[in-house]
Design an enzyme around this catalytic site. Sequence first.
Site, PDB file in Angstrom:
ATOM      1  N   ASP A  13      93.139 -81.453  -2.221  1.00 49.80           N
ATOM      2  CA  ASP A  13      92.835 -80.061  -1.846  1.00 49.80           C
ATOM      3  C   ASP A  13      93.825 -79.495  -0.831  1.00 49.80           C
ATOM      4  OD1 ASP A  13      90.482 -80.315  -3.429  1.00 49.80           O
ATOM      5  OD2 ASP A  13      89.489 -81.279  -1.733  1.00 49.80           O
ATOM      6  N   LYS A  16      98.079 -77.946  -3.630  1.00 49.72           N
ATOM      7  CA  LYS A  16      99.164 -78.339  -4.560  1.00 49.72           C
ATOM      8  C   LYS A  16      99.277 -77.371  -5.733  1.00 49.72           C
ATOM      9  CE  LYS A  16      97.231 -82.272  -5.210  1.00 49.72           C
ATOM     10  NZ  LYS A  16      96.145 -82.138  -4.216  1.00 49.72           N
ATOM     11  N   GLY A  40      90.962 -79.912  -9.236  1.00 52.77           N
ATOM     12  CA  GLY A  40      90.688 -78.499  -9.437  1.00 52.77           C
ATOM     13  C   GLY A  40      91.755 -77.702  -8.728  1.00 52.77           C
ATOM     14  N   HIS A  41      92.477 -76.919  -9.493  1.00 56.54           N
ATOM     15  CA  HIS A  41      93.506 -76.075  -8.888  1.00 56.54           C
ATOM     16  C   HIS A  41      93.066 -74.631  -9.033  1.00 56.54           C
ATOM     17  CE1 HIS A  41      96.036 -79.369  -8.343  1.00 56.54           C
ATOM     18  NE2 HIS A  41      96.801 -79.286  -9.404  1.00 56.54           N
ATOM     19  N   GLN A 222      94.741 -84.829  -6.626  1.00 60.02           N
ATOM     20  CA  GLN A 222      94.189 -85.594  -5.494  1.00 60.02           C
ATOM     21  C   GLN A 222      95.233 -85.718  -4.369  1.00 60.02           C
ATOM     22  OE1 GLN A 222      93.600 -87.249  -8.834  1.00 60.02           O
ATOM     23  NE2 GLN A 222      91.944 -85.796  -8.868  1.00 60.02           N
TER      24      GLN A 222
HETATM   25  P1  IMP Z   1      86.495 -89.565  -8.427  1.00 52.26           P
HETATM   26  O1  IMP Z   1      87.942 -89.292  -8.553  1.00 52.26           O
HETATM   27  O2  IMP Z   1      85.618 -88.529  -9.073  1.00 52.26           O
HETATM   28  O3  IMP Z   1      86.132 -90.962  -8.830  1.00 52.26           O
HETATM   29  O4  IMP Z   1      86.099 -89.472  -6.855  1.00 52.26           O
HETATM   30  C1  IMP Z   1      86.576 -90.422  -5.901  1.00 52.26           C
HETATM   31  C2  IMP Z   1      86.867 -89.748  -4.568  1.00 52.26           C
HETATM   32  O5  IMP Z   1      87.982 -88.884  -4.693  1.00 52.26           O
HETATM   33  C3  IMP Z   1      85.717 -88.871  -4.045  1.00 52.26           C
HETATM   34  O6  IMP Z   1      85.717 -88.933  -2.632  1.00 52.26           O
HETATM   35  C4  IMP Z   1      86.117 -87.481  -4.484  1.00 52.26           C
HETATM   36  O7  IMP Z   1      85.544 -86.477  -3.671  1.00 52.26           O
HETATM   37  C5  IMP Z   1      87.626 -87.552  -4.312  1.00 52.26           C
HETATM   38  N1  IMP Z   1      88.367 -86.635  -5.184  1.00 52.26           N
HETATM   39  C6  IMP Z   1      88.620 -86.782  -6.493  1.00 52.26           C
HETATM   40  N2  IMP Z   1      89.346 -85.755  -6.960  1.00 52.26           N
HETATM   41  C7  IMP Z   1      89.570 -84.951  -5.918  1.00 52.26           C
HETATM   42  C8  IMP Z   1      90.288 -83.733  -5.753  1.00 52.26           C
HETATM   43  O8  IMP Z   1      90.896 -83.174  -6.683  1.00 52.26           O
HETATM   44  N3  IMP Z   1      90.308 -83.214  -4.493  1.00 52.26           N
HETATM   45  C9  IMP Z   1      89.687 -83.811  -3.446  1.00 52.26           C
HETATM   46  N4  IMP Z   1      89.005 -84.950  -3.551  1.00 52.26           N
HETATM   47  C10 IMP Z   1      88.949 -85.512  -4.778  1.00 52.26           C
END
Ligand code: IMP
Length: 426
Positions: A13, A16, A40-41, A222
């Site tokens: 977040d 990017k 999510g962008h 991420q």
């Molecule tokens: P997962 O990727 O859904 O398995 O989540 C694992 C961890 O990564 C959790 O803490 C999510 O909140 C975090 N996470 C996954 N994708 C994002 C993102 O795009 N932005 C921020 N945090 C993310």
Amino acid sequence: MPATIVVGAQWGDEGKGRVADWLASQADVVARFAGGDNAGHTVYVGDEIFKLHLVPSGILHDRVTCVLGNGMVINPVNLVKEIEGLIEAGVPLSPERLHISTRAHIITPAHIALDGASERARGQQAIGTTLRGIGPAYTDKIARRGIRAGQMKDSEDFADSLHRMMEDANQVLADDLRLDVDTLTVEYLKAAERLRPFLRDSSAYLNQRLKENASILCEGAQGTLLDVDHGDYPYVTSSSPTVGGALSGLGIGPCFVERVVGVAKAFSTRVGSGPMPTELDDPIAERLRGTGENFWDEFGTTTGRPRRCGWLDAVAVRYAAQINGFTELVLTKLDILSGFDELKIAIGYIIDGERVASPPATSAELERATPIYETLPGWSEDIRATRDWVALPDAARRYVERIETLVDVPVRTLSVGPEREQLIHR
Ligand code: IMP
């Protein structure tokens, strides 16, 4: 022409999407290399807001071709929804402009259900995942029982694999999570049919384009602190959103990489569980987060969860610079810091009485970290209309320069608002 890799320098977040949107205007190809629709962008173009989870934001530039690389995990049903939404909004999107790697892995309903079951079973220790099935899909990939996107070419083979995977999941799922295998198989087969023309050997395509001197933008999702190797395990995602992941997730060699752009927010945010040394739970955090009325406020694009907020953690950003070899930094949301009397930056941690300069390997140690803060003067001016480095208030420039020194990477670009032109280039 070379490749540029854009990587998040914190917990995701960082903005990017908007950085990739800006760099895409100079690129021929934009390729995503890791993760799935957990990302999510939000991209703001004129009056329109685009929320993209799988398709790179480069799709909004007509001359750019987009690639979903082999390192990704893709939910076909959600991808079809995103494609149709973009087409409806008038974005020209065809198989000539979007390629899906035949080696990417498929997220099935089994993965989504198992993600939910695993989080439920963890109780207080839940990771706080996005519940998109990301972890179970990568688990199946590594355990050599996943489904590659290329299998969508053969309906019978795809249906068999899906069926088997969902039946297996049903053996272990609680009653309320059990899957309606036949209905879901039909839904997935329909999505597979729609996506078939988009499938391609994306590594061969990218290498061909690199030979032709095309410019490739590798768009990370991420952030470095969520990397399965380098992040604070186990509160991480299940992929490598860092430079190593870009190369293996696209199948290109390091010799093509010219720029590695780290994106850091001017303060820290995190969503989901896990330690966050500079987290605040006070009116300052509320101010950093915003109310949620604006799309740039600190609420998750994918889950809508309020993000945890705190002062900038230079320990984390310096570590990200080391892992990725950033050649430059983009600092986003500097405008949000206007109006604070003073600003703090964490420059180190104290863990068990010892001063440490980089994140420890275990989340238990990081949980015990107390940040060592440096305090800098704030500024009161609204900087959202500023486009010139020298026109920024002295205190804002000093804040940015201090970050450069602490991270040892030049900050070449600053964002001072959500719109495309709200950038300051130095
Ligand atoms: P997962 O990727 O859904 O398995 O989540 C694992 C961890 O990564 C959790 O803490 C999510 O909140 C975090 N996470 C996954 N994708 C994002 C993102 O795009 N932005 C921020 N945090 C993310």
